[in-house]
Structure formats: structure tokens, C-alpha cells
Write a protein that holds these residues in place. Structure first.
Motif, mmCIF file in Angstrom:
data_model
loop_
_atom_site.group_PDB
_atom_site.id
_atom_site.type_symbol
_atom_site.label_atom_id
_atom_site.label_comp_id
_atom_site.label_asym_id
_atom_site.label_seq_id
_atom_site.Cartn_x
_atom_site.Cartn_y
_atom_site.Cartn_z
ATOM 1 N N PHE A 1 -16.510 14.864 11.741
ATOM 2 C CA PHE A 1 -15.934 16.188 11.940
ATOM 3 C C PHE A 1 -15.607 16.878 10.614
ATOM 4 O O PHE A 1 -15.803 18.091 10.472
ATOM 5 N N HIS A 2 -15.123 16.113 9.639
ATOM 6 C CA HIS A 2 -14.770 16.701 8.350
ATOM 7 C C HIS A 2 -16.008 17.230 7.631
ATOM 8 O O HIS A 2 -16.022 18.361 7.114
ATOM 9 N N ALA A 3 -17.068 16.424 7.572
ATOM 10 C CA ALA A 3 -18.296 16.854 6.913
ATOM 11 C C ALA A 3 -18.928 18.032 7.652
ATOM 12 O O ALA A 3 -19.448 18.970 7.025
ATOM 13 N N MET A 4 -18.882 18.008 8.979
ATOM 14 C CA MET A 4 -19.448 19.105 9.766
ATOM 15 C C MET A 4 -18.674 20.401 9.551
ATOM 16 O O MET A 4 -19.262 21.492 9.481
ATOM 17 N N LEU A 5 -17.348 20.299 9.435
ATOM 18 C CA LEU A 5 -16.521 21.484 9.207
ATOM 19 C C LEU A 5 -16.923 22.207 7.930
ATOM 20 O O LEU A 5 -17.155 23.424 7.926
ATOM 21 N N HIS A 6 -17.035 21.464 6.828
ATOM 22 C CA HIS A 6 -17.407 22.077 5.548
ATOM 23 C C HIS A 6 -18.842 22.610 5.575
ATOM 24 O O HIS A 6 -19.130 23.657 4.985
ATOM 25 N N THR A 7 -19.733 21.900 6.253
ATOM 26 C CA THR A 7 -21.129 22.342 6.316
ATOM 27 C C THR A 7 -21.262 23.639 7.103
ATOM 28 O O THR A 7 -21.991 24.562 6.690
ATOM 29 N N LEU A 8 -20.567 23.745 8.226
ATOM 30 C CA LEU A 8 -20.613 24.967 9.027
ATOM 31 C C LEU A 8 -19.983 26.142 8.286
ATOM 32 O O LEU A 8 -20.481 27.279 8.360
ATOM 33 N N LEU A 9 -18.883 25.879 7.577
ATOM 34 C CA LEU A 9 -18.256 26.948 6.794
ATOM 35 C C LEU A 9 -19.164 27.407 5.657
ATOM 36 O O LEU A 9 -19.193 28.599 5.311
ATOM 37 N N MET A 10 -19.903 26.473 5.074
ATOM 38 C CA MET A 10 -20.839 26.838 4.010
ATOM 39 C C MET A 10 -22.019 27.625 4.578
ATOM 40 O O MET A 10 -22.522 28.571 3.944
ATOM 41 N N PHE A 54 -26.729 18.125 -10.409
ATOM 42 C CA PHE A 54 -27.902 17.350 -10.044
ATOM 43 C C PHE A 54 -28.004 17.131 -8.539
ATOM 44 O O PHE A 54 -28.933 16.478 -8.066
ATOM 45 N N PHE A 55 -27.059 17.673 -7.770
ATOM 46 C CA PHE A 55 -27.148 17.648 -6.315
ATOM 47 C C PHE A 55 -26.372 18.843 -5.770
ATOM 48 O O PHE A 55 -25.725 19.580 -6.518
ATOM 49 N N CYS A 56 -26.453 19.051 -4.467
ATOM 50 C CA CYS A 56 -25.785 20.197 -3.839
ATOM 51 C C CYS A 56 -24.306 19.890 -3.640
ATOM 52 O O CYS A 56 -23.853 19.601 -2.526
ATOM 53 N N ASP A 57 -23.579 19.954 -4.723
ATOM 54 C CA ASP A 57 -22.146 19.708 -4.694
ATOM 55 C C ASP A 57 -21.426 20.923 -4.102
ATOM 56 O O ASP A 57 -21.764 22.075 -4.405
ATOM 57 N N MET A 58 -20.439 20.676 -3.266
ATOM 58 C CA MET A 58 -19.754 21.761 -2.572
ATOM 59 C C MET A 58 -19.068 22.718 -3.540
ATOM 60 O O MET A 58 -19.136 23.938 -3.373
ATOM 61 N N SER A 59 -18.422 22.192 -4.561
ATOM 62 C CA SER A 59 -17.721 23.052 -5.516
ATOM 63 C C SER A 59 -18.692 23.925 -6.301
ATOM 64 O O SER A 59 -18.398 25.081 -6.615
ATOM 65 N N ALA A 60 -19.875 23.393 -6.614
ATOM 66 C CA ALA A 60 -20.888 24.179 -7.318
ATOM 67 C C ALA A 60 -21.476 25.251 -6.404
ATOM 68 O O ALA A 60 -21.722 26.384 -6.829
ATOM 69 N N LEU A 61 -21.682 24.918 -5.139
ATOM 70 C CA LEU A 61 -22.237 25.880 -4.191
ATOM 71 C C LEU A 61 -21.276 27.039 -3.936
ATOM 72 O O LEU A 61 -21.711 28.180 -3.729
ATOM 73 N N LEU A 62 -19.971 26.756 -3.939
ATOM 74 C CA LEU A 62 -18.987 27.805 -3.656
ATOM 75 C C LEU A 62 -18.908 28.863 -4.759
ATOM 76 O O LEU A 62 -18.268 29.896 -4.562
ATOM 77 N N LYS A 63 -19.537 28.607 -5.894
ATOM 78 C CA LYS A 63 -19.547 29.597 -6.973
ATOM 79 C C LYS A 63 -20.709 30.588 -6.847
ATOM 80 O O LYS A 63 -20.772 31.565 -7.586
ATOM 81 N N LEU A 64 -21.614 30.360 -5.899
ATOM 82 C CA LEU A 64 -22.829 31.167 -5.804
ATOM 83 C C LEU A 64 -22.809 32.292 -4.773
ATOM 84 O O LEU A 64 -23.480 33.302 -4.988
ATOM 85 N N PRO A 65 -22.109 32.177 -3.650
ATOM 86 C CA PRO A 65 -22.235 33.196 -2.592
ATOM 87 C C PRO A 65 -21.790 34.588 -3.046
ATOM 88 O O PRO A 65 -20.941 34.733 -3.931
ATOM 89 N N CYS A 66 -22.367 35.605 -2.390
ATOM 90 C CA CYS A 66 -21.949 36.976 -2.633
ATOM 91 C C CYS A 66 -20.972 37.439 -1.557
ATOM 92 O O CYS A 66 -20.603 38.614 -1.514
ATOM 93 N N SER A 67 -20.568 36.524 -0.666
ATOM 94 C CA SER A 67 -19.556 36.827 0.345
ATOM 95 C C SER A 67 -18.262 36.110 0.004
ATOM 96 O O SER A 67 -18.216 35.267 -0.902
ATOM 97 N N ASP A 68 -17.217 36.429 0.733
ATOM 98 C CA ASP A 68 -15.882 35.897 0.452
ATOM 99 C C ASP A 68 -15.821 34.399 0.747
ATOM 100 O O ASP A 68 -16.246 33.945 1.817
ATOM 101 N N THR A 69 -15.274 33.618 -0.187
ATOM 102 C CA THR A 69 -15.189 32.156 -0.035
ATOM 103 C C THR A 69 -13.747 31.666 0.089
ATOM 104 O O THR A 69 -13.501 30.470 -0.041
ATOM 105 N N GLN A 70 -12.811 32.563 0.339
ATOM 106 C CA GLN A 70 -11.395 32.164 0.385
ATOM 107 C C GLN A 70 -11.124 31.152 1.487
ATOM 108 O O GLN A 70 -10.360 30.191 1.287
ATOM 109 N N VAL A 71 -11.737 31.346 2.663
ATOM 110 C CA VAL A 71 -11.531 30.402 3.768
ATOM 111 C C VAL A 71 -12.043 29.028 3.382
ATOM 112 O O VAL A 71 -11.377 28.005 3.611
#
Length: 314
Positions: free
Chosen positions: A154-163, A177-194
Motif C-alpha cells: 500500500f505504501h509503494a502504491m500510494l507514492h506511485t499513484l501520486l507520482m 542512476f535510477f528513478c528515485d522519488m526525490s529526483a523525480l519530484l524535481k521535474l514536474p511542471c505541476s504542483d508537488t506539495q501533496v
């Protein structure tokens, strides 16, 4: 107009490790050797525990699951890293990136909970040896294994769906060198506060609380052993807790520092090196720290090999 100007990204570029080209082959051989060691060491532990009836105990049940988790955790990132180090086209698809992120979170969280279960098992075995079989009943052991699998799913699914709800427009370069969540959160052009709020709250629950439970368990183990002032007791305390706590500190220290206490001063190189520590080094060390240096595991290794050789000696 906004929707027309936004281009949906179908793949990401992984920059990989900050290694100079002349040293790339050397590091490729190093990481390949580390990955092979991780796979062989953890597979050996799983096979020995399955084949030897003497190891069918709660402690080794948790160890076999930890080895499986380490094997999968390393396999989520290492094959892609090794491939990209020899490729001129280190891209990963959008779906592949989210899939990698999901399994990375899943097996990372699973290892987190299994370390807690192992610490509790050792606490009961050392502090309450006469009640060990009663406390560590088959029902409790099953609960300590099934519950982590459910929670991590459930935890992994929650973050994946939010991403997946975020929009990625122009920037598709991941400085990792991999799709790290913290690195991915720096790329979107939409709001990432949630997403960031959920990372902070769930990270505190998934990482900090288990870490405190592990430290508490080993502190009580040390306290219990040192109540009998003897050199043997002190050696037992350090043998039981020293190496375990080293690996636990390495794993939790880097993860908590990266995800829960991010610093503006953290460079990309520093974050990448810290990620290597808990994605590559820790899964490789765990078989040696927890199992292969264990007397029971060495005995099981001897019994299994003797059993295999017996028919040929007749």
C-alpha cells in the motif's frame, strides 16, 4: 492553450553515476562484482535455510525473507545501472520509471520492517530465553511476515499513484542512476506539495518509527547482557549488536538523510553516493553480517555439501 503547450514525456534520461569516461570500465567491473556477490550470497542463504531442517526457526525464517528482499532490492536498480554504463542511450520509459520506483519503494520498505522483526526476535531470544518458543509462536511469526508485505504494498502504491498524477512537460533528465522519488519530484511542471507532504508524513512512519524500535531492542539486549559482568557477556553483546547496528545505521542514516532531512547544500554527487551506499553496499553486506559469519549457517553449509557428496562416495 496551456494544455497544448505542454508536451507529455514518454521517457526519461538517466544521467547515471558521475564517473569519468576513462574510469567507467573499472567502475563497471566493480559494480558487476558487487552485484554478483549480492545475488550469490543471498541465494546461498535462502537455499541453505530451505534445505537444512536445523534452520527452520523464526530467526532464520526472517533471515531468508531479508535475503530475498535484499536480492530483489538490488536487482531493481543494478541491472539497469550496469546496462546504462555500457550504453550510449541511457533512457527509461515513463511506465518503466514508475515501475522501478514502485518496486524500489516496496523492497526498501520490506527490508525496513524485516530488520525490525529480526531485532525483536533477537531481543526475545536473549532477554527472555525461557519464554522464546512461547512468545515467538508460529502465529506471531506469520504476522510479522505477512503484515510487512501488506503495508509495503500500500505504501509503494500510494507514492506511485501520486507520482502518476503529476504532469511532466519539458525536463526529462534525471540526475541519478535510477528513478528515485526525490529526483523525480524535481521535474514536474505541476504542483508537488501533496507528494512532498505524503513523503514527509509516511516517511516518518515507515522509517523513523522502525529505526527507533530497532535501536530500543538492541539497547535492551546490551543492557540485559551487561547485567552479568563478564568478558564473555561483553563479547556476546558486541558480537550480537555491533555489526548489526553498523548495517542498520548505514541503511537508515543515508535514507533518512536523503528523504526526511534534505539539505539545499546536498549536491547531486553527494546524493548519488549516499544512494549507492544503501542500494548497492548494504544488500551486499547483509549476507556476511547476518548469516554467513553465523556458526549455524556454516554448519548448514557443511551438512548440505556432505549430503550432496555422500552418493558419490559409496
Amino acid at each position: 492553450m496551456t494544455g497544448r503547450n505542454q508536451t507529455t514525456i514518454s521517457e526519461f534520461l538517466l544521467l547515471g553515476l558521475p564517473i569519468e569516461s576513462e574510469h567507467r570500465n573499472l567502475f563497471y567491473a566493480l559494480f558487476l562484482a558487487m552485484y554478483v556477490t549480492t545475488v550469490v550470497g543471498n541465494l546461498l542463504i535462502i537455499i541453505l535455510i530451505c534445505l537444512d531442517p536445523h534452520l527452520h526457526t523464526p530467526m532464520y525464517l526472517f533471515l531468508s525473507n531479508l535475503s530475498f528482499s535484499d536480492l530483489c532490492f538490488s536487482s531493481v536498480t543494478m541491472p539497469k545501472l550496469l546496462q546504462d554504463m555500457q550504453s550510449q542511450d541511457p533512457f527509461i520509459s515513463y511506465a518503466g520509471c514508475l515501475t522501478q520506483m514502485y518496486f524500489f519503494l516496496f523492497f526498501g520498505d520490506l527490508e525496513d520492517f524485516l530488520l525490525v522483526a529480526m531485532a525483536y526476535d533477537r531481543y526475545v531470544a536473549i532477554c527472555f530465553p525461557l519464554h522464546y518458543t512461547t512468545v515467538m509462536s508460529p502465529r506471531l511469526c506469520l504476522s510479522l511476515l505477512v503484515l510487512p508485505w501488506i503495508l509495503t504494498t500500500f505504501h509503494a502504491m500510494l507514492h506511485t499513484l501520486l507520482m502518476a498524477r503529476l504532469h511532466f512537460c519539458a525536463d526529462n533528465v534525471i540526475p541519478h542512476f535510477f528513478c528515485d522519488m526525490s529526483a523525480l519530484l524535481k521535474l514536474p511542471c505541476s504542483d508537488t506539495q501533496v507528494n512532498e507532504l505524503v513523503v514527509f508524513i509516511m516517511g516518518g512512519l515507515i522509517l523513523v518509527i522502525p529505526f527507533l524500535l530497532i535501536i530500543t531492542s538492541y539497547a535492551r539486549i546490551v543492557s540485559s547482557i551487561l547485567k552479568v559482568p563478564s568478558a564473555r557477556g561483553i563479547r556476546k553483546a558486541f558480537s550480537t549488536c555491533g555489526c548489526h547496528l553498523t548495517v542498520v545505521s548505514l541503511f537508515y542514516g543515508t535514507v533518512i538523510g536523503l528523504y526526511l532531512c534534505p539539505s539545499a547544500n546536498n549536491s547531486t554527487v553527494k546524493e548519488t553516493v549516499m544512494a549507492v551506499m544503501y542500494t548497492v553496499v548494504t544488500p551486499m553486506l547483509n549476507p556476511f553480517i547476518y548469516s554467513l559469519r553465523n556458526r549455524d549457517m556454516k554448519g548448514a553449509l557443511g551438512r548440505v555439501f556432505c549430503r550432496k557428496k555422500a552418493p558419490f562416495s559409496l
